[in-house]
Every structure is written in structure tokens, then in C-alpha cells.
Design a protein around this motif. Structure first.
Motif, PDB file in Angstrom:
ATOM      1  N   CYS A  99       0.841  -1.202   0.000  1.00  0.00           N
ATOM      2  CA  CYS A  99       0.000   0.000   0.000  1.00  0.00           C
ATOM      3  C   CYS A  99       0.877   1.254   0.000  1.00  0.00           C
ATOM      4  O   CYS A  99       2.008   1.217   0.483  1.00  0.00           O
ATOM      5  N   GLU A 100       0.304   2.348  -0.508  1.00  0.00           N
ATOM      6  CA  GLU A 100       1.073   3.588  -0.598  1.00  0.00           C
ATOM      7  C   GLU A 100       0.165   4.785  -0.378  1.00  0.00           C
ATOM      8  O   GLU A 100      -0.972   4.808  -0.842  1.00  0.00           O
ATOM      9  N   GLY A 101       0.696   5.786   0.354  1.00  0.00           N
ATOM     10  CA  GLY A 101      -0.062   7.007   0.570  1.00  0.00           C
ATOM     11  C   GLY A 101       0.003   7.449   2.011  1.00  0.00           C
ATOM     12  O   GLY A 101       1.022   7.284   2.693  1.00  0.00           O
ATOM     13  N   GLN A 102      -1.088   8.013   2.493  1.00  0.00           N
ATOM     14  CA  GLN A 102      -1.211   8.393   3.892  1.00  0.00           C
ATOM     15  C   GLN A 102      -1.877   7.215   4.612  1.00  0.00           C
ATOM     16  O   GLN A 102      -3.099   7.047   4.556  1.00  0.00           O
ATOM     17  N   ILE A 103      -1.062   6.432   5.302  1.00  0.00           N
ATOM     18  CA  ILE A 103      -1.530   5.167   5.876  1.00  0.00           C
ATOM     19  C   ILE A 103      -1.595   5.297   7.396  1.00  0.00           C
ATOM     20  O   ILE A 103      -0.642   5.752   8.030  1.00  0.00           O
ATOM     21  N   SER A 104      -2.705   4.856   7.983  1.00  0.00           N
ATOM     22  CA  SER A 104      -2.804   4.859   9.443  1.00  0.00           C
ATOM     23  C   SER A 104      -3.540   3.622   9.921  1.00  0.00           C
ATOM     24  O   SER A 104      -4.487   3.159   9.282  1.00  0.00           O
ATOM     25  N   GLY A 105      -3.079   3.096  11.058  1.00  0.00           N
ATOM     26  CA  GLY A 105      -3.707   1.917  11.639  1.00  0.00           C
ATOM     27  C   GLY A 105      -3.726   2.003  13.149  1.00  0.00           C
ATOM     28  O   GLY A 105      -2.816   2.567  13.766  1.00  0.00           O
ATOM     29  N   LYS A 106      -4.763   1.420  13.738  1.00  0.00           N
ATOM     30  CA  LYS A 106      -4.894   1.457  15.194  1.00  0.00           C
ATOM     31  C   LYS A 106      -5.597   0.198  15.683  1.00  0.00           C
ATOM     32  O   LYS A 106      -6.601  -0.227  15.114  1.00  0.00           O
TER      33      LYS A 106
END
Length: 356
Positions: free
Chosen positions: A206-213
Motif C-alpha cells: 500500500c502507498e499514501g497516507q496510511i494509518s492503523g490502530k
């Protein structure tokens, strides 16, 4: 011997009779009890209450939104209904089933979307599929249903309590939230945000503005590009084979492991460890970075050349500070060494720090 043969023959006849009788019992099939097929030329806003129905969104073949829906049941009744109500550019879709229904029933809807259509879908147990939709704005809220998005773009918000969410080949802005379900995103780009409480979270290619929680779920990031932001509580975090502009992580007790990662790092944890201990799978700093822990340990293998780095390391109570490559080890509260342009800032309260 004769008696044995007689008994066996009787058993064979009984079995044959049973098979014959069983073969004569018809298998009851579901029948269509309600259906609707419409072209919605003025539709710009869809409000769908699909309950248990499987819902599939596809790209419209023409310039108008299309709708096909049907309900099936074991017993026929006029109380089953597929309702499609148009009010200007707003279309409301709902279904009705008999309040005293005693047999099984099921349903499905297929909606063809044109560009610029807003969709709000509420479901209980039905699965939702988005396939080949390019620019629509879709909001999905389901209790137990699964959500599957592929070959699509635009803007999607999907929330489910117990269902899994799977995304592949997506290009756009997507926000995913689930309580106990798993979240998986692969081969996608754009603004990708995912959050789960107890389920695992994985992102690949994946590519870009990535966020996970996550809270208790495990997080895995593989072959990620762009900017990565990670938040967590107790679940382990693994980041591997990534070339990032920056990575930011804030966790409580989660241990975060790095394998072959190039980036600017901003990593903070309360009790978790920050690890990249293998010399073959260390990290490469592309700019000044900082690592902070309260009680956890920092153990990093840095693949940069020695003259690229300088260090400003500090702890407030106890724990060794070690720069293996520099031959420096101290129990003092601060260690400043090196003249490289990339500054490594390390802070710990109790945990030790080791940079190799």
C-alpha cells in the motif's frame, strides 16, 4: 447359514426400500416472494436499509443509477416487500418481512452507481460488496456483515461490529472501523485508515497516507510507501520491507518490530519494546529520528554508515545506554556522540537503549 442369508437379504430389501422412499421426498426450494427492478435517473442520494440482504455495488452501465432487489423465502406471503421510494434526488430503499415468519428467508440487492452518488447503507447481518465503483461516496454501517471492497475508488467509510473488512486494489480515501473483525488492505493507495479493537490488522503493498490502530489486535505492515502512522495498546506490531517518507508510532504495551525499513522514525511507547535486532534486517534512517520509551527497551540495528549519524541519548533513572558500533556504553544519564547530519535522539526512563 441359511438363516444368516435370509437375514442379510431382508436387510438389503429394507435398505433398498428406505432409499426408494427417501428418493421420493421432494426437497423444498426457496421461491421469490418480492422483487423490484428500477432505473433511478434522478438519484443522487441513496439511503438503504438492507437488514439481512447481501448488497453489491457496481459501476452503472449507463448514466443512471440502477436497482435490482429480490427476497426469497420457503413459504409465500404478500407481506414480503422490496420498497423503493423516490423523493426528488433522494431514494430510500427498505425491505419488509412478515412479523410472524416461521420459515427461512434471504435477500439480495445489486445497485449500479454513477459518478457522484452518495450512499448511506445500514445493515444487520448482510454482507456488502463494492466492486469496480470509481468515484461514489459510500457509507456502510453493519452489525455482523462482512465488507469486501475491490477494484474501486472514491470515498468509502465502512463500520462493522463483528464482521471482517477486506480491501484490495483501491485508490481513494477509505476509513474502516470494526470491533472484533479482522481488517486487511492490499495493493491499494491513497488515504487509507483502519481501526479495530480485538481483531488483527494487516496492510500489504500500500502507498499514501496510511494509518492503523488496534487495542489488542496484532498489526502487520509489509511493503508500505508514503507516510505511516501507527497507534496501539497491547497488540504486537511488525513493519517490514518498507521505504517510507516517515513512520510515526505511539503505543502503550505493544512491542514494535522493524525488518528492513527505511524512513524517518518517530517512535514512542510506554511499556513496549522497540526492536530491530538483526544485522541483516535492520533499519536505515533517512533523516533525524527519535525513539522514546518509559519502561520498555530500545534495541536497534542501524544500517547507516557511522559518519552519517550523531546521537543524543538520555535516561532519567536506570538502564544502560550502549552504542555498540561506537564502542560506547554508559550508565550515566546522557550520552552525546558523533557529528553526522542524521541525529538519533533516544529517551528512556527505566528501559535500556542499545544501538548497533
Amino acid at each position: 447359514m441359511k438363516m444368516t442369508k435370509i437375514i442379510m437379504a431382508a436387510l438389503l430389501l429394507t435398505c433398498a426400500a428406505s432409499v426408494e422412499i427417501g428418493a421420493q421426498i421432494p426437497v423444498k426450494q426457496m421461491v421469490t416472494v418480492a422483487e423490484s427492478q428500477q432505473t433511478l435517473a434522478s438519484a443522487k442520494h441513496l439511503e438503504i436499509e438492507s437488514q439481512f440482504c447481501r448488497v453489491t455495488f457496481v459501476e452503472a452501465e449507463g448514466d443512471a443509477v440502477s436497482f435490482v432487489g429480490k427476497l426469497e423465502a420457503m413459504e409465500e406471503s404478500d407481506a414480503y416487500k422490496v420498497n423503493v421510494v423516490e423523493n426528488g434526488d433522494v431514494v430510500k430503499v427498505s425491505i419488509e418481512v412478515p412479523s410472524d415468519a416461521k420459515s427461512s428467508y434471504a435477500g439480495e440487492m445489486t445497485i449500479g452507481l454513477k459518478n457522484g452518488v452518495d450512499v448511506k447503507l445500514v445493515s444487520t447481518s448482510g454482507n456488502v460488496y463494492v466492486d469496480g465503483v470509481s468515484t461514489s461516496n459510500i457509507n456502510i454501517n453493519t452489525t455482523k456483515g462482512k465488507v469486501n471492497v475491490k477494484n474501486s475508488g472514491g470515498k468509502i467509510v465502512a463500520e462493522t461490529k463483528n464482521g471482517d473488512i477486506t480491501v484490495s486494489k483501491y485508490d481513494g480515501e477509505i476509513s474502516l472501523l470494526t470491533a472484533t473483525g479482522k481488517v486487511s488492505i492490499e495493493n491499494s493507495k491513497g488515504t487509507l485508515a483502519a481501526e479495530t479493537s480485538d481483531g488483527d490488522l494487516s496492510m500489504n503493498a500500500c502507498e499514501g497516507q496510511i494509518s492503523g490502530k488496534t487495542i489488542a489486535g496484532k498489526q502487520t505492515y509489509d511493503k508500505i510507501g508514503g507516510n505511516l502512522n501507527i497507534k496501539g495498546s497491547s497488540g504486537a506490531v511488525k513493519v517490514s520491507d518498507c521505504e517510507l517518507e516517515s513512520i510515526t508510532s505511539s503505543t502503550k504495551a505493544a512491542t514494535i518490530n522493524f525488518f528492513k525499513v527505511k524512513s524517518v522514525f518517530h517512535i514512542e511507547t510506554e511499556r513496549g519494546q522497540i526492536i530491530s535486532a538483526s544485522s541483516a534486517n535492520g533499519v536505515t534512517l533517512t533523516g533525524s529520528s527519535d525513539f522514546t520509551t518509559t519502561e520498555g527497551k530500545i534495541n536497534l540495528t542501524l544500517l547507516n554508515k557511522k559518519d552519517e549519524l550523531s546521537f543524543d541519548l538520555e535516561h532519567s533513572q536506570k538502564g544502560d545506554i550502549a552504542l555498540i558500533a561506537k564502542g560506547e556504553r554508559t550508565t550515566k544519564k546522557q550520552l552525546v556522540v558523533g557529528k553526522g547530519a542524521i541525529l538519533v535522539t533516544g529517551r528512556s526512563v527505566i528501559g535500556s537503549q542499545m544501538y548497533k
